[in-house]
Design a protein around this motif. Structure first.
Motif, PDB file in Angstrom:
ATOM      1  N   LEU A   1      59.710  34.748  42.406  1.00  0.00           N
ATOM      2  CA  LEU A   1      58.554  35.612  42.251  1.00  0.00           C
ATOM      3  C   LEU A   1      57.527  35.276  43.324  1.00  0.00           C
ATOM      4  O   LEU A   1      57.255  34.117  43.584  1.00  0.00           O
ATOM      5  N   THR A   2      56.958  36.301  43.926  1.00  0.00           N
ATOM      6  CA  THR A   2      55.903  36.124  44.919  1.00  0.00           C
ATOM      7  C   THR A   2      54.589  36.554  44.295  1.00  0.00           C
ATOM      8  O   THR A   2      54.425  37.713  43.912  1.00  0.00           O
ATOM      9  N   PHE A   3      53.653  35.626  44.204  1.00  0.00           N
ATOM     10  CA  PHE A   3      52.399  35.877  43.499  1.00  0.00           C
ATOM     11  C   PHE A   3      51.331  36.419  44.440  1.00  0.00           C
ATOM     12  O   PHE A   3      51.154  35.920  45.543  1.00  0.00           O
TER      13      PHE A   3
ATOM     14  N   TYR B   1      52.941  38.242  34.600  1.00  0.00           N
ATOM     15  CA  TYR B   1      52.798  36.860  34.164  1.00  0.00           C
ATOM     16  C   TYR B   1      51.316  36.579  34.017  1.00  0.00           C
ATOM     17  O   TYR B   1      50.474  37.260  34.604  1.00  0.00           O
TER      18      TYR B   1
ATOM     19  N   SER C   1      44.525  25.585  34.232  1.00  0.00           N
ATOM     20  CA  SER C   1      45.215  24.297  34.377  1.00  0.00           C
ATOM     21  C   SER C   1      46.608  24.287  33.746  1.00  0.00           C
ATOM     22  O   SER C   1      47.085  23.237  33.290  1.00  0.00           O
ATOM     23  N   GLN C   2      47.255  25.435  33.716  1.00  0.00           N
ATOM     24  CA  GLN C   2      48.624  25.510  33.202  1.00  0.00           C
ATOM     25  C   GLN C   2      49.509  26.275  34.172  1.00  0.00           C
ATOM     26  O   GLN C   2      49.012  26.967  35.063  1.00  0.00           O
ATOM     27  N   GLY C   3      50.816  26.149  33.993  1.00  0.00           N
ATOM     28  CA  GLY C   3      51.730  26.956  34.771  1.00  0.00           C
ATOM     29  C   GLY C   3      51.746  28.380  34.252  1.00  0.00           C
ATOM     30  O   GLY C   3      51.342  28.646  33.123  1.00  0.00           O
ATOM     31  N   PRO C   4      52.204  29.327  35.070  1.00  0.00           N
ATOM     32  CA  PRO C   4      52.270  30.722  34.617  1.00  0.00           C
ATOM     33  C   PRO C   4      53.231  30.876  33.441  1.00  0.00           C
ATOM     34  O   PRO C   4      54.179  30.102  33.292  1.00  0.00           O
TER      35      PRO C   4
ATOM     36  N   TYR D   1      55.450  34.004  31.235  1.00  0.00           N
ATOM     37  CA  TYR D   1      55.928  35.387  31.237  1.00  0.00           C
ATOM     38  C   TYR D   1      55.204  36.208  30.181  1.00  0.00           C
ATOM     39  O   TYR D   1      54.930  35.722  29.078  1.00  0.00           O
TER      40      TYR D   1
ATOM     41  N   TYR E   1      48.974  38.245  36.612  1.00  0.00           N
ATOM     42  CA  TYR E   1      49.647  38.606  37.855  1.00  0.00           C
ATOM     43  C   TYR E   1      50.641  39.733  37.621  1.00  0.00           C
ATOM     44  O   TYR E   1      51.493  39.649  36.730  1.00  0.00           O
TER      45      TYR E   1
ATOM     46  N   GLN F   1      48.399  33.162  33.754  1.00  0.00           N
ATOM     47  CA  GLN F   1      48.198  31.725  33.939  1.00  0.00           C
ATOM     48  C   GLN F   1      46.882  31.329  33.295  1.00  0.00           C
ATOM     49  O   GLN F   1      45.811  31.749  33.755  1.00  0.00           O
TER      50      GLN F   1
END
Lengths: 115, 111
Positions: free
Chosen positions: B99-101, B36, B41-44, B46, B87, B38
């Motif tokens: 998901l664990t980042f 993924y 200032s945005q969400g991750p 895919y 990530y 990011q």
């Protein structure tokens, strides 16, 4: 990919107030919702997991009475930060998923600043 | 989830290929390798995922080592819009969906 919205995108509030963040999955039904938070220059940390119609499961160290999660429908989940304090200032990100999926979708995030 | 190790940061020149490495020496047989990214200032979002074979899509390619203990995300021609934190995440299909980042790699693209 799927469309996920969060509202508000940015909020500034005074210490002691409560803030509600909405997360909507616009084109699919979210059976499960993950809520993450991200402090500056840090990675995402999972806060809680909720399934539609049932109580959320919180990660260790996350207070369930402070971060209220409601997942009443398959397209909407809310996170309420109650009695917010400056240390709650963070970037909150929702992630709805369906029961079968290959990729996990994320909302655009809500930046909370508590003064 | 099994742990992954990525460099903290990398630099690339615009329009050149970028190879982002990820080590996952403790990967199990049921772990999928997900990537993924990011943007600021945005969400991750895919990027790509795979299990054993190399994968290609419109965004990137994923090269997986034969022993699956490492993988490489390949951006064929970096653009300024590719500047993001990338990530590498292992997801066990049998152990829940979240998901664990980890720390990720911050990619900087120079014009």
């Amino acid at each position: 990919g799927a469309v996920v919205s969060q509202h508000p995108s940015r909020v500034i509030c005074k210490s002691g107030t409560s803030v509600k963040i909405e997360c909507r999955s616009l084109d699919f039904q979210a059976t499960t919702m993950f809520w993450y938070r991200q402090f500056p220059k840090k990675s995402l940390m999972l806060m809680a997991t909720s399934n539609e119609g049932s109580k959320a499961t919180y990660e260790q160290g996350v207070e369930k009475d402070k971060f209220l999660i409601n997942h009443a429908s398959l397209t909407l989940s809310t996170l309420t930060v109650t009695s917010a304090h400056p240390e709650d200032s963070s970037f909150y990100i929702c992630s709805p998923i369906t029961s079968s999926y290959n990729e996990q979708f994320f909302g655009p995030g809500t930046r909370l600043t508590v003064l | 989830d099994a742990k992954t190790t990525q460099p903290n940061s990398m630099e690339s020149n615009e329009e050149e290929p970028v190879h982002l490495p990820c080590n996952h020496s403790t990967i199990s047989g049921t772990d999928y390798i997900h990537w993924y990214r990011q943007l600021p200032s945005q969400g991750p979002e895919y990027v790509i995922h795979g299990l054993t074979s190399n994968v290609n899509n419109r965004m990137a390619s994923l090269a997986i080592a034969e022993d699956r203990k490492s993988s490489t995300l390949i951006l064929h021609r970096a653009t300024l819009r590719d500047a993001a934190v990338y990530y590498c995440i292992l997801r066990d299909e049998n152990a829940g969906n979240m998901l664990t980042f980890g720390g990720g790699t911050r990619l900087m693209v120079k014009p």
